[in-house]
Every structure is written in structure tokens, then in C-alpha cells.
Design a protein around this motif. Structure first.
Motif, PDB file in Angstrom:
ATOM      1  N   TYR A   4      36.717 -61.120   5.793  1.00  0.00           N
ATOM      2  CA  TYR A   4      36.189 -62.476   5.796  1.00  0.00           C
ATOM      3  C   TYR A   4      35.095 -62.548   6.847  1.00  0.00           C
ATOM      4  O   TYR A   4      35.299 -62.209   8.016  1.00  0.00           O
ATOM      5  CB  TYR A   4      37.280 -63.502   6.129  1.00  0.00           C
ATOM      6  N   PHE A  15      29.730 -72.367  -3.487  1.00  0.00           N
ATOM      7  CA  PHE A  15      28.574 -72.102  -2.631  1.00  0.00           C
ATOM      8  C   PHE A  15      27.360 -72.834  -3.172  1.00  0.00           C
ATOM      9  O   PHE A  15      27.307 -73.206  -4.339  1.00  0.00           O
ATOM     10  CB  PHE A  15      28.282 -70.596  -2.541  1.00  0.00           C
ATOM     11  N   THR A  43      33.715 -66.881   2.484  1.00  0.00           N
ATOM     12  CA  THR A  43      34.566 -68.054   2.314  1.00  0.00           C
ATOM     13  C   THR A  43      36.023 -67.640   2.173  1.00  0.00           C
ATOM     14  O   THR A  43      36.345 -66.666   1.502  1.00  0.00           O
ATOM     15  CB  THR A  43      34.169 -68.893   1.083  1.00  0.00           C
ATOM     16  N   HIS A  44      36.899 -68.417   2.790  1.00  0.00           N
ATOM     17  CA  HIS A  44      38.336 -68.188   2.608  1.00  0.00           C
ATOM     18  C   HIS A  44      38.752 -68.515   1.181  1.00  0.00           C
ATOM     19  O   HIS A  44      39.753 -67.984   0.690  1.00  0.00           O
ATOM     20  CB  HIS A  44      39.140 -69.029   3.602  1.00  0.00           C
ATOM     21  N   ASP A  79      34.835 -74.194  11.272  1.00  0.00           N
ATOM     22  CA  ASP A  79      34.542 -74.775   9.960  1.00  0.00           C
ATOM     23  C   ASP A  79      35.823 -75.374   9.404  1.00  0.00           C
ATOM     24  O   ASP A  79      36.732 -74.656   8.993  1.00  0.00           O
ATOM     25  CB  ASP A  79      34.009 -73.699   9.015  1.00  0.00           C
ATOM     26  N   GLN A  82      36.746 -74.319   5.785  1.00  0.00           N
ATOM     27  CA  GLN A  82      37.321 -72.982   5.712  1.00  0.00           C
ATOM     28  C   GLN A  82      38.771 -72.996   6.193  1.00  0.00           C
ATOM     29  O   GLN A  82      39.635 -72.321   5.625  1.00  0.00           O
ATOM     30  CB  GLN A  82      36.507 -71.993   6.554  1.00  0.00           C
ATOM     31  N   TRP A 100      40.942 -74.414   3.422  1.00  0.00           N
ATOM     32  CA  TRP A 100      41.179 -73.445   2.353  1.00  0.00           C
ATOM     33  C   TRP A 100      42.185 -72.386   2.773  1.00  0.00           C
ATOM     34  O   TRP A 100      43.034 -71.979   1.993  1.00  0.00           O
ATOM     35  CB  TRP A 100      39.861 -72.793   1.941  1.00  0.00           C
ATOM     36  N   HIS A 133      28.860 -66.520  -1.867  1.00  0.00           N
ATOM     37  CA  HIS A 133      28.208 -67.427  -0.934  1.00  0.00           C
ATOM     38  C   HIS A 133      27.716 -66.587   0.218  1.00  0.00           C
ATOM     39  O   HIS A 133      28.419 -65.742   0.703  1.00  0.00           O
ATOM     40  CB  HIS A 133      29.235 -68.447  -0.461  1.00  0.00           C
TER      41      HIS A 133
END
Length: 565
Positions: free
Chosen positions: A12, A62, A353-354, A393, A396, A399, A550
Motif C-alpha cells: 500500500y 480514483f 488505495t486501501h 487520509d 483511506q 476503507w 489510482h
């Protein structure tokens, strides 16, 4: 730069940062990347329930939009380095100015430089792009890899013909993507891949059918092309003297095996060639036989620009061997890593992105019944890491937290926060096909009893059976009391009571705690089970998800590792 451990790795973070910090020089055999195309579009990931019903859950995966303000620093850094790559990018800047496309190219270029660094001398890279940016990317790749190392510009037919001419379209329909295939040197791995013969060709060429076996065949020429000048032997066989393509011993052996046919006295003997022994047609640079993923396909998982597994299978089989390492720096929902796993390659996947990381973990778990050994690098493994992610974030963080309880994120519309961050579906009986809901709120700080009351109101408004509050902070006693006032939901199918409002801390999630519900979670459709056939994709169960990415200039916090199965 840290040494990259052997085995399968899922990172990640920003792929530029990950490549520089974790992937060693000349350690990768094959790279496939399907980066954003600078299309100025927003792409959403769509979730479906396991029952096949469409879910309301829809999250922006994204934005494929690039701005010069974000890329200027990267561009100036490349200019300071100088060299051929900087010259090309500077020429583009002189031509285009400070536009979105220039920002996109400035962000892509350093990543492509790093990808060449990590590629072995015998390695290959396949860059998947559409007409928006392929011509620009090709020039940059020429500068990085050398124009002599462009082996093929593959055209993949990604959709059927467009029918918008009557609506005023005044240009040709765009139905293909380009896949630019470069190597690092003039010595690269290559395994021939064949596709079936066209039916029209086989009908015209393999006209003969062997009565005893039913096998189709054609009669091939036995004479040696070029005659004596090419060193072909001359002798008499079956009453005919010619220069032959085989030695006399070889041709007599073929005759004993019934592989020689003489259609009449004095006719030149011919060799019987069976259709079922022919490998097919070597793959060319136009691929029309791999279909895009249909809306109802079992393979579809809902991720924007998902590519079919058959496409990755062809690339991986052609340009790598079992045990080789395959890298996808924009791995989206994980088609590359899933196919690499099925074809017994090691793999490295990177995504920023997670949401994507969570989809990949779920996909690998469902597709491979025996489990997959891999490490996730960059996910929180303790409260400190979760707190850092929440500060970096909050989306994130949401998620990531929702994945810990096997829940799906929900759609976020600007200015319309309904108090729901995620949803989990379950059924009240094992064979029940009507999903019931848990609405979920994720908070990274400042929680009070009012948040619990608000969540109860959301649950009642949405007519959900249960609600859960995930909090980074420990709940206060008034919050616990407020949750207890929510009462219980009774499951007739499982003959159990479940608290209607539940509070889970991140610390508890890290310890493995889940939302208490009947055990039949139907939030996600399962990825199809993987089949280990050596050629075209075989799927043994029906369900859904893949691929797009993304990218962002943000640099992730220091990754942490956790073993996953």
C-alpha cells in the motif's frame, strides 16, 4: 533502499516511493502496468451482493485527472537530472505547455525510469494505454528503454463496434487499446503462444478426414524447397525421384507409420499432417480473440477498467517462466497478481488505495481455496499505525477499518452525508435470499454519546436491522449505555439475539473482533475459483471484479508488514 523479501508482496502506498525504497535493481522478470490514461474522468468501483443483486454501494476509486500544480515539482526534478529522458520531457513541455497531459507525463516518467531499473536484463515490460496518451508514452519509453527495444505495439480489441453514428459521431469508432511491449535488452525471455486456427482456414485446408479415427488432416509437401542448393537429399521414393526435405530413412519411417499418401501411380508422395497435432497460429500484434468482461460475467468484480484474466494470462505466459517475479505497480483489484499466482509466478503488487488492497486480499482468499502466502506492506498493524493513517487520509482509514469487519464502503455524494460510511449484508437463514443490513459509521476521533444516538437514528431511518460504530478512541460509559438502550435483534434462523447497536474500537479490530451478526455474510460476491490450466482461462464458480488504478504524488508513511493467508 531496503531489500525486498522473496515471495509475494502487496504494497500500500505511492508506487514511486515503494519502487525506490523496496524493490531491488534487476529483481523483476516481467512488468505489466495499466496506469490511468489521463482521460479526465472519475471512476467508481461498484459492489454487488453475493446474491447477484446490485448494491447501493458505489465508491469513487480514483480521479483520472492530472493538474500541473501537482506535477511541477516532479518535472523540475527530472530537468535537474538531465539526459535523454529530460530532453524528451522538456520538448513536450515546449510543445504543450503547462497542461493536464504534461502533468500526466511528468508523473508517469519517473515511474517508468524506476521500472526499467528494477527489470532484469532478460525482462520485459507491457504498458497498457488507450489513444489518449499512447503516442506520448511511446516516445518517453523510447527514451528510457531505447527505440530498438520496442518489440511490439499490440492492438487489443476491447469493445464491440460503436453505434453512435446516427447521434452525430463524425469519426471512426475507437474500439482498441494499445499495449506497448518493450524489453530491457536484446536478450529477453519469450515463450511462443498459439491461438486456434480460424474455422474458415481449417475447413479449407484440413479437408480430409481419416475414416478409422475421424482425425482431420491435410497433405503437405515433402519436396525440399531450394533443391540441391539448400542441401536437400535427392533419391527415388515410391517411384518418384526428387529433392526431398527429409532423409530417405526418415521418409521411409513416416511411410511405415501411415503418414505418407500417394494419390496415384507416379504422383508425388505427400505427408499427412493432422489438425490435432498443429499448435495453432503464433500470436500476432492484433488481439481480437480475448473478449472484454461482460456486465454479467462471473469474472467481473466491479472495479473500473478491469481487464480480463485471459489478457494477463497471455502476457505472463509469453514473457515469463514459472517461479519468475511479475510486478504490477498499478494493481487495482489484482488481476495481474491473481493470474501470476495461478500460473505459479511470484508477484509484487502496488496500489495507493486501501480500497484496492482490500479487494485484492478478498479476491485471493476466494479464488484460491488452498490459500496464498503473501505479505501486505503498509497496512496498520497496531494502534499507532491506524492513528497515523487516520491523520493522513480519513477516507483511506475508513476503507481500511471497514475491511476489518468484512463490510463494503458506500457512495459519497458531495454535500449529502447520510451518516453511513459502510454497510454489511447478512441473511437470517443459511438459504435465505433476502439480505438484511448493518449500517456502519467510522470515527477517527472526538466520539460522544451523541454519535451513538445519531447512528441509532440512521439505523431506524434506513430500516436496517443492526448498526455499528467503529471508533479509534475508547468509548465512554455514556456511549456504552446509549448503545445498550438500542436493544436486541432476534434472528429466528439462528435462534440468537444480537445487540442492535454495537461499538467496536480499532484496537479490538486489530485483535480480530467482528460485528456480531448471523454468520451468513453476503456483502460481497465471491471471486471465481482459479483453475490451473496452462492456457485459456477456466473458471469453476460464478461471481464478480478488476482493474484500474489510482496514482497520487503523496508519499505513504513508512510501510509495516503483516503476513496474510
Amino acid at each position: 533502499m531496503s531489500d525486498s523479501a522473496q515471495g509475494n508482496l502487496l504494497y500500500y502506498g505511492d508506487n514511486l516511493d515503494i519502487l525506490r525504497r523496496y524493490v531491488k535493481d534487476e529483481s523483476v522478470d516481467l512488468i505489466y502496468l495499466d496506469p490511468p490514461f489521463s482521460s479526465n474522468q472519475d471512476y467508481n468501483v461498484l459492489f454487488s451482493e453475493r446474491t447477484g443483486r446490485a448494491s447501493a454501494a458505489q465508491v469513487e476509486a480514483f480521479k483520472d485527472t492530472w493538474e500541473w500544480a501537482e506535477a511541477a515539482e516532479t518535472y523540475h526534478g527530472l530537468m535537474k537530472q538531465g539526459g535523454k529522458v529530460a530532453d524528451v520531457l522538456h520538448a513536450f513541455h515546449n510543445y504543450m505547455g503547462r497542461c493536464d497531459m504534461m502533468a500526466y507525463l511528468s508523473m508517469m516518467t519517473p515511474r517508468l525510469v524506476e521500472l526499467r531499473r528494477v527489470l532484469k536484463p532478460t525482462g520485459s515490460i507491457y504498458l497498457h494505454c488507450d489513444p489518449t496518451a499512447d503516442s506520448y508514452l511511446r516516445v518517453i519509453l523510447d527514451a528510457i528503454f531505447g527505440p530498438e527495444n520496442l518489440k511490439t505495439a499490440i492492438a487489443w480489441k476491447r469493445s464491440s463496434a460503436h453505434s453512435d453514428t446516427k447521434q452525430g459521431r463524425k469519426q471512426h469508432g475507437r474500439i482498441h487499446d494499445t499495449i506497448l511491449f518493450y524489453t530491457k535488452s536484446d536478450k529477453w525471455k519469450w515463450n511462443p503462444v498459439y491461438v486456434p486456427y480460424d474455422e474458415q482456414y481449417t475447413d479449407a485446408s484440413y479437408k480430409h478426414i481419416e475414416p478409422r479415427t475421424g482425425r482431420r488432416y491435410y497433405l503437405g509437401d515433402l519436396t525440399g524447397p531450394g533443391g540441391e542448393a539448400k542441401g536437400n537429399p535427392k533419391y527415388e521414393f515410391m517411384g518418384v525421384t526428387r529433392y526431398w526435405r527429409f532423409t530417405k530413412e526418415k521418409i521411409e519411417e513416416l511411410a511405415r507409420k501411415g503418414r505418407i499418401v500417394q494419390t496415384g501411380p507416379g504422383a508425388v508422395p505427400r505427408q499427412k499432417r493432422y489438425l490435432d497435432e498443429m499448435p495453432g497460429v503464433p500470436i500476432q500484434d492484433v488481439w481480437t480473440d480475448i473478449k472484454p468482461i461482460g456486465a454479467q460475467a462471473a469474472e467481473r468484480l466491479g472495479y473500473p477498467t478491469q481487464k480480463p484474466e485471459a489478457l494477463l494470462e497471455r502476457i505472463i505466459e509469453a514473457s515469463s517462466d514459472k517461479g519468475d517475479t511479475v510486478l504490477d505497480p498499478f494493481c487495482g483489484c489484482g488481476t495481474t497478481v491473481a493470474v501470476a499466482q495461478r500460473l505459479k509466478r511470484q508477484w509484487i503488487g502496488i496500489d495507493i488505495t486501501h480500497l484496492a488492497i482490500n479487494l485484492i486480499k478478498r479476491r485471493l482468499k476466494k479464488a484460491f481455496a488452498a490459500g496464498v502466502d503473501f505479505e501486505v506492506v503498509g497496512e496498520p498493524v497496531d494502534l499507532t499505525g491506524a492513528t497515523a493513517l487516520a491523520r493522513q487520509d480519513r477516507y483511506q482509514f475508513q476503507w481500511w477499518a471497514l475491511d476489518q469487519v468484512d463490510a463494503s464502503p458506500v457512495e459519497r455524494k458531495k454535500g449529502a452525508d447520510k451518516g453511513i460510511d459502510g454497510v454489511l449484508y447478512f441473511t437470517d437463514e443459511p438459504d435465505h435470499d433476502v439480505p438484511l443490513r448493518v449500517v456502519i459509521s467510522v470515527k477517527s476521533g472526538g466520539v460522544t454519546a451523541r454519535d451513538v444516538r445519531d447512528l441509532r437514528g440512521v439505523m431506524e431511518r434506513e430500516k436496517a436491522e443492526l448498526a455499528a460504530l467503529i471508533t479509534l478512541e475508547e468509548p465512554t460509559q455514556p456511549m456504552i449505555d446509549e448503545a445498550a438502550n438500542g436493544g436486541f435483534y432476534h434472528s429466528d434462523g439462528w435462534n440468537r439475539d444480537y445487540p442492535r447497536i454495537q461499538i467496536l474500537t480499532v484496537q479490538a479490530l486489530l485483535a480480530g473482533k467482528k460485528i456480531e451478526t448471523p454468520p451468513n455474510n453476503v456483502t460481497f460476491k465471491d471471486a471465481p475459483r482459479a483453475s490451473y490450466s496452462s492456457h485459456q482461462l477456466e473458471l469453476t464458480s460464478a461471481t464478480s471484479d478488476r482493474d484500474a488504478e489510482h496514482e497520487s504524488p503523496a508519499v505513504a508513511d513508512a510501510p509495516q508488514k503483516r503476513k496474510r493467508r
